[in-house]
Scaffold this motif. Structure first.
Motif, PDB file in Angstrom:
ATOM      1  N   ALA A 158     -30.108  -8.435  12.816  1.00 45.45           N
ATOM      2  CA  ALA A 158     -29.870  -9.376  13.770  1.00 45.45           C
ATOM      3  C   ALA A 158     -29.096  -8.861  14.906  1.00 45.45           C
ATOM      4  O   ALA A 158     -29.509  -8.581  16.001  1.00 45.45           O
ATOM      5  CB  ALA A 158     -29.422 -10.761  13.478  1.00 45.45           C
ATOM      6  N   GLU A 159     -27.966  -8.142  14.384  1.00 43.81           N
ATOM      7  CA  GLU A 159     -27.357  -7.248  15.312  1.00 43.81           C
ATOM      8  C   GLU A 159     -27.912  -5.989  16.069  1.00 43.81           C
ATOM      9  O   GLU A 159     -27.976  -5.821  17.163  1.00 43.81           O
ATOM     10  CB  GLU A 159     -25.829  -7.023  14.900  1.00 43.81           C
ATOM     11  CG  GLU A 159     -24.797  -8.217  14.575  1.00 43.81           C
ATOM     12  CD  GLU A 159     -24.400  -8.662  15.746  1.00 43.81           C
ATOM     13  OE1 GLU A 159     -24.262  -8.303  16.875  1.00 43.81           O
ATOM     14  OE2 GLU A 159     -24.007  -9.662  15.350  1.00 43.81           O
ATOM     15  N   GLU A 160     -28.538  -5.526  15.231  1.00 48.80           N
ATOM     16  CA  GLU A 160     -29.147  -4.192  15.388  1.00 48.80           C
ATOM     17  C   GLU A 160     -30.547  -4.700  16.725  1.00 48.80           C
ATOM     18  O   GLU A 160     -30.746  -4.030  17.701  1.00 48.80           O
ATOM     19  CB  GLU A 160     -30.051  -3.548  14.615  1.00 48.80           C
ATOM     20  CG  GLU A 160     -29.142  -2.740  13.552  1.00 48.80           C
ATOM     21  CD  GLU A 160     -29.777  -2.082  12.339  1.00 48.80           C
ATOM     22  OE1 GLU A 160     -31.050  -2.467  12.099  1.00 48.80           O
ATOM     23  OE2 GLU A 160     -29.116  -1.405  11.839  1.00 48.80           O
ATOM     24  N   ALA A 161     -31.223  -5.858  16.373  1.00 51.78           N
ATOM     25  CA  ALA A 161     -32.151  -6.589  17.408  1.00 51.78           C
ATOM     26  C   ALA A 161     -31.586  -6.777  18.743  1.00 51.78           C
ATOM     27  O   ALA A 161     -32.277  -6.570  19.821  1.00 51.78           O
ATOM     28  CB  ALA A 161     -32.812  -7.559  16.523  1.00 51.78           C
ATOM     29  N   ARG A 162     -30.290  -7.388  18.594  1.00 56.46           N
ATOM     30  CA  ARG A 162     -29.798  -7.747  19.498  1.00 56.46           C
ATOM     31  C   ARG A 162     -29.505  -6.436  20.573  1.00 56.46           C
ATOM     32  O   ARG A 162     -29.340  -6.415  21.845  1.00 56.46           O
ATOM     33  CB  ARG A 162     -28.192  -8.648  19.559  1.00 56.46           C
ATOM     34  CG  ARG A 162     -27.704  -9.105  20.782  1.00 56.46           C
ATOM     35  CD  ARG A 162     -26.425 -10.094  20.340  1.00 56.46           C
ATOM     36  NE  ARG A 162     -25.433  -9.049  19.625  1.00 56.46           N
ATOM     37  CZ  ARG A 162     -24.257  -8.724  20.445  1.00 56.46           C
ATOM     38  NH1 ARG A 162     -24.417  -8.756  21.685  1.00 56.46           N
ATOM     39  NH2 ARG A 162     -23.470  -7.929  19.852  1.00 56.46           N
ATOM     40  N   THR A 163     -28.898  -5.496  19.852  1.00 53.13           N
ATOM     41  CA  THR A 163     -28.490  -4.335  20.700  1.00 53.13           C
ATOM     42  C   THR A 163     -29.916  -3.577  21.205  1.00 53.13           C
ATOM     43  O   THR A 163     -29.831  -3.212  22.727  1.00 53.13           O
ATOM     44  CB  THR A 163     -27.921  -3.077  19.619  1.00 53.13           C
ATOM     45  OG1 THR A 163     -26.699  -3.859  19.221  1.00 53.13           O
ATOM     46  CG2 THR A 163     -27.540  -2.012  20.564  1.00 53.13           C
ATOM     47  N   ARG A 164     -30.912  -3.700  20.680  1.00 56.61           N
ATOM     48  CA  ARG A 164     -32.147  -3.255  21.178  1.00 56.61           C
ATOM     49  C   ARG A 164     -32.672  -4.064  22.272  1.00 56.61           C
ATOM     50  O   ARG A 164     -33.029  -3.208  23.393  1.00 56.61           O
ATOM     51  CB  ARG A 164     -33.287  -2.911  20.115  1.00 56.61           C
ATOM     52  CG  ARG A 164     -34.510  -2.767  20.606  1.00 56.61           C
ATOM     53  CD  ARG A 164     -35.588  -2.563  19.400  1.00 56.61           C
ATOM     54  NE  ARG A 164     -35.500  -3.792  18.245  1.00 56.61           N
ATOM     55  CZ  ARG A 164     -35.989  -4.807  18.619  1.00 56.61           C
ATOM     56  NH1 ARG A 164     -36.593  -5.220  19.563  1.00 56.61           N
ATOM     57  NH2 ARG A 164     -35.926  -5.801  17.703  1.00 56.61           N
ATOM     58  N   MET A 165     -32.656  -5.186  22.101  1.00 59.03           N
ATOM     59  CA  MET A 165     -33.186  -5.992  23.362  1.00 59.03           C
ATOM     60  C   MET A 165     -32.108  -6.053  24.676  1.00 59.03           C
ATOM     61  O   MET A 165     -32.787  -5.812  25.465  1.00 59.03           O
ATOM     62  CB  MET A 165     -33.366  -7.445  22.825  1.00 59.03           C
ATOM     63  CG  MET A 165     -34.098  -7.822  21.662  1.00 59.03           C
ATOM     64  SD  MET A 165     -34.009  -9.237  20.692  1.00 59.03           S
ATOM     65  CE  MET A 165     -34.288 -10.308  21.992  1.00 59.03           C
ATOM     66  N   LEU A 166     -30.807  -5.809  24.289  1.00 60.19           N
ATOM     67  CA  LEU A 166     -30.148  -5.598  25.502  1.00 60.19           C
ATOM     68  C   LEU A 166     -30.488  -4.214  26.252  1.00 60.19           C
ATOM     69  O   LEU A 166     -30.256  -4.159  27.438  1.00 60.19           O
ATOM     70  CB  LEU A 166     -28.654  -5.537  25.067  1.00 60.19           C
ATOM     71  CG  LEU A 166     -27.920  -6.989  24.607  1.00 60.19           C
ATOM     72  CD1 LEU A 166     -26.585  -6.824  24.033  1.00 60.19           C
ATOM     73  CD2 LEU A 166     -28.035  -8.023  25.836  1.00 60.19           C
ATOM     74  N   ASN A 167     -30.613  -3.198  25.262  1.00 63.20           N
ATOM     75  CA  ASN A 167     -31.034  -2.052  25.963  1.00 63.20           C
ATOM     76  C   ASN A 167     -32.342  -2.052  26.928  1.00 63.20           C
ATOM     77  O   ASN A 167     -32.440  -1.313  27.915  1.00 63.20           O
ATOM     78  CB  ASN A 167     -31.106  -0.773  25.106  1.00 63.20           C
ATOM     79  CG  ASN A 167     -29.672  -0.479  24.087  1.00 63.20           C
ATOM     80  OD1 ASN A 167     -28.728  -0.650  25.087  1.00 63.20           O
ATOM     81  ND2 ASN A 167     -29.931   0.055  23.212  1.00 63.20           N
ATOM     82  N   GLU A 168     -33.373  -2.626  26.238  1.00 61.95           N
ATOM     83  CA  GLU A 168     -34.527  -2.935  26.987  1.00 61.95           C
ATOM     84  C   GLU A 168     -34.336  -3.716  28.489  1.00 61.95           C
ATOM     85  O   GLU A 168     -34.941  -3.347  29.540  1.00 61.95           O
ATOM     86  CB  GLU A 168     -35.373  -3.854  26.300  1.00 61.95           C
ATOM     87  CG  GLU A 168     -35.996  -2.805  25.043  1.00 61.95           C
ATOM     88  CD  GLU A 168     -37.122  -3.883  24.489  1.00 61.95           C
ATOM     89  OE1 GLU A 168     -37.004  -5.075  24.526  1.00 61.95           O
ATOM     90  OE2 GLU A 168     -37.596  -3.266  23.287  1.00 61.95           O
ATOM     91  N   VAL A 169     -33.271  -4.615  28.373  1.00 60.20           N
ATOM     92  CA  VAL A 169     -32.837  -5.336  29.655  1.00 60.20           C
ATOM     93  C   VAL A 169     -32.249  -4.193  30.503  1.00 60.20           C
ATOM     94  O   VAL A 169     -32.446  -4.406  31.684  1.00 60.20           O
ATOM     95  CB  VAL A 169     -31.987  -6.584  29.331  1.00 60.20           C
ATOM     96  CG1 VAL A 169     -31.685  -7.184  30.590  1.00 60.20           C
ATOM     97  CG2 VAL A 169     -32.754  -7.632  28.609  1.00 60.20           C
TER      98      VAL A 169
END
Length: 601
Positions: free
Chosen positions: A61-72
């Motif tokens: 979940a933390e890795e997904a949050r980091t990935r989604m933040l980078n996309e934003v």
């Protein structure tokens, strides 16, 4: 004594965490990241992803949050949570295609895409969903559910089922239809990527069906000769078929051709417009398929066909008190030629004609015939592509106006003339009916001749009554009257008003009664020899047929003709007070020629 004050260092404010990770009761984690304002709804746009439960769920979940933040941060995230339905609606609103093409796209999407993927988010659809959709379209075109006991009815209307209504059998959609759907989805997602609704297009990774290999099936020269001979029984229809073969023009282009576009002196016809529908059965005039005009040279025989056809159009216009306008349509069925023919009706008539001859071909096959015969005559591909209006094959050169008058195009006109079958010569309808009976009345007449020659009906004997023959041959009374008229022309019987036909002696039948040729009085002259006779009537309203019937009448009795017209208008449920909108064409059923057009004043 005062307390000692110990100075402390200023603490930096705590940095607010971006995004959230929430533990759900199921043990899964929900990752939510704010991505700005929704480009469609104007509300908050949150990126949400669910991580399934497991020993590494929190770390994932933390890795997904980091990935989604980078996309934003990199502006690679979808700017909206819009569904595929919303994307398709906006795309169809913006594309520039023909009205009928747009209606076709909307129908395909409504039947095959929206029920399965329409409510899903456009950004959540991947290649696997599209591959599954294409697989379903290959399985069954009505998307039946397994185990359902469906019936394929012969008609969607209310009816009593019979042997034509059978248990449902799954039939796949054609590759062409699936490619149309793939094309629309591809265009919609290309727009979505530009609008940043999605980051990538899933359509590019989906497996599109292979297009059907080209397999043109043009008629052979012998079959083309049969088609021309059959079409020539109606001179106007024969002119259209001849023109379609020699020019290779499209169906809509033929329907849109006006006389002002035909240059008889230069033997050139200009193709610049086409007739199509707006998707709601309304005819519209538009540019050609390639949005270009082209000029085609035609041969001497085609020139003669067009001259004869124009003379008939001028005569028809004169009968309704009009003068043929240069803006009139060349192949119109209206008396003044100001209404274009319906392309679908032209194609259906051609298909029915081919079916009568036992040929499996369509009007499009004439374009293939023209192309193959030109290539066989040694024409270069660029010239052939130019005559047919194809966008490929030297398109840059073909856009030059002067290229259409080049020597190669003149050779093409001569080439198609050399490979055309011989043009059918004039033959009366009675002669053709005796040689090859085709219509019900002709078959009845041929059957009666055989019975007379076999001795079933003796010389001087009267033939059976009209009602008896109608029941025996399972035809109408009017058909029997037409058969009697044919027997009279062939010299097999003698007819008298109010009496049954009498069989003539064989020596009297050696020389059939000649069919009188029209005199200078024109088609309006009565050539039957009696005031009342069986005639064919076609009633039109503003060029469109509303009634088709046969009746006994006198072509010179205006009052009787008016009564027939009023009766036909009333049977169609229309107001007889507007008779000025109606015309009634009167034709000789034996000679298959129009006698006159009646207009009530």
């Amino acid at each position: 004594m005062f307390p000692t004050v110990v100075p402390c260092r200023a603490q930096s404010p705590r940095k607010r965490s971006r995004g959230s990770v929430d533990l759900l009761p199921s043990g899964a984690y929900r990752v939510r990241v704010y991505a700005g304002v929704d480009a469609v709804s104007g509300g908050r746009n949150d990126l949400i992803e669910i991580v399934p439960p497991g020993p590494r769920a929190q770390k994932q979940a933390e890795e997904a949050r980091t990935r989604m933040l980078n996309e934003v941060d990199e502006r690679r995230n979808p700017r909206t949570a819009a569904t595929l339905d919303q994307l398709l609606d906006r795309y169809l609103m913006m594309i520039e295609v023909g009205a009928s093409t747009k209606v076709m796209y909307e129908r395909y999407l409504q039947k095959h895409v929206r029920p399965f993927l329409g409510r899903m988010k456009a950004g959540a659809i991947g290649p696997d969903e599209l591959d599954s959709l294409y697989g379903e379209m290959r399985r069954c075109r009505i998307h039946c559910k397994s185990g359902q006991k469906l019936v394929d009815h012969r008609t969607p209307r209310a009816h009593e089922c019979d042997g034509r209504c059978r248990p449902h059998v799954c039939r796949p959609l054609s590759n062409t239809t699936i490619l149309h759907v793939h094309h629309v989805l591809s265009g919609a997602y290309r727009k979505a990527v530009r609008w940043r609704w999605v980051s990538v297009s899933p359509v590019a990774q989906a497996d599109a069906p292979a297009p059907n290999p080209p397999d043109p099936q043009p008629p052979t020269p012998a079959e083309a000769a049969r088609l021309i001979e059959e079409a020539s029984h109606d001179p106007d229809w024969g002119a259209l078929v001849w023109f379609a073969i020699t020019t290779g023009a499209r169906r809509g282009e033929i329907c849109a051709l006006r006389w002002e576009r035909v240059d008889f002196d230069g033997r050139v016809v200009t193709i610049s417009r086409a007739i199509a529908t707006d998707g709601h059965r309304n005819l519209i005039e538009k540019s050609t398929k390639t949005h270009q005009q082209r000029r085609l040279a035609f041969d001497d025989e085609t020139l003669a066909v067009l001259i004869d056809h124009r003379a008939r159009a001028e005569e028809a216009a004169a009968q309704v008190g009009e003068e043929l306008s240069p803006r009139a349509f060349v192949f119109s069925q209206a008396p003044d030629s100001m209404q274009p023919p319906v392309p679908s009706s032209v194609g259906q008539r051609y298909t029915r004609m081919a079916k009568r001859l036992g040929l499996d071909t369509t009007l499009q096959g004439l374009r293939h015939y023209s192309a193959t015969e030109l290539i066989a005559a040694g024409m270069d591909i660029r010239t052939v592509a130019g005559r047919l209006g194809h966008s490929g094959g030297g398109i840059t050169t073909l856009r030059v106006y002067a290229a259409w008058l080049a020597e190669a195009d003149q050779r093409a006109a001569k080439g198609i003339e050399a490979r055309m079958p011989e043009r059918p010569r004039s033959e009366s309808a009675a002669e053709r009916a005796r040689r090859a009976p085709r219509l019900p009345s002709e078959r009845v007449a041929a059957g009666l001749v055989q019975r007379i020659e076999s001795g079933e009906f003796a010389v001087g004997e009267k033939l059976p009554s009209v009602n008896q023959l109608a029941a025996e041959y399972s035809v109408g009374i009017g058909t029997v009257y037409k058969a009697f008229e044919l027997l009279r022309i062939w010299g097999a019987v003698q007819t008298q008003a109010g009496n049954r036909p009498v069989v003539l002696a064989p020596e009297s039948r050696l020389e059939p009664e000649p069919v009188p040729e029209p005199t200078s009085a024109g088609p309006a002259e009565d050539v039957a020899g009696s005031p009342n006779r069986m005639l064919d009537f076609v009633v039109r309203r503003r060029g469109y047929v509303i009634a088709d019937f046969s009746a006994e009448a006198d072509t010179d009795d205006a009052a009787a003709l008016r009564e027939l017209l009023v009766g036909a208008v009333r049977r169609d449920g229309r107001d007889p007070s507007d008779l000025a909108d109606f015309t009634m064409e009167i034709a000789d059923p034996v000679r298959k020629e129009r006698i006159r057009t009646f207009v009530a004043v």
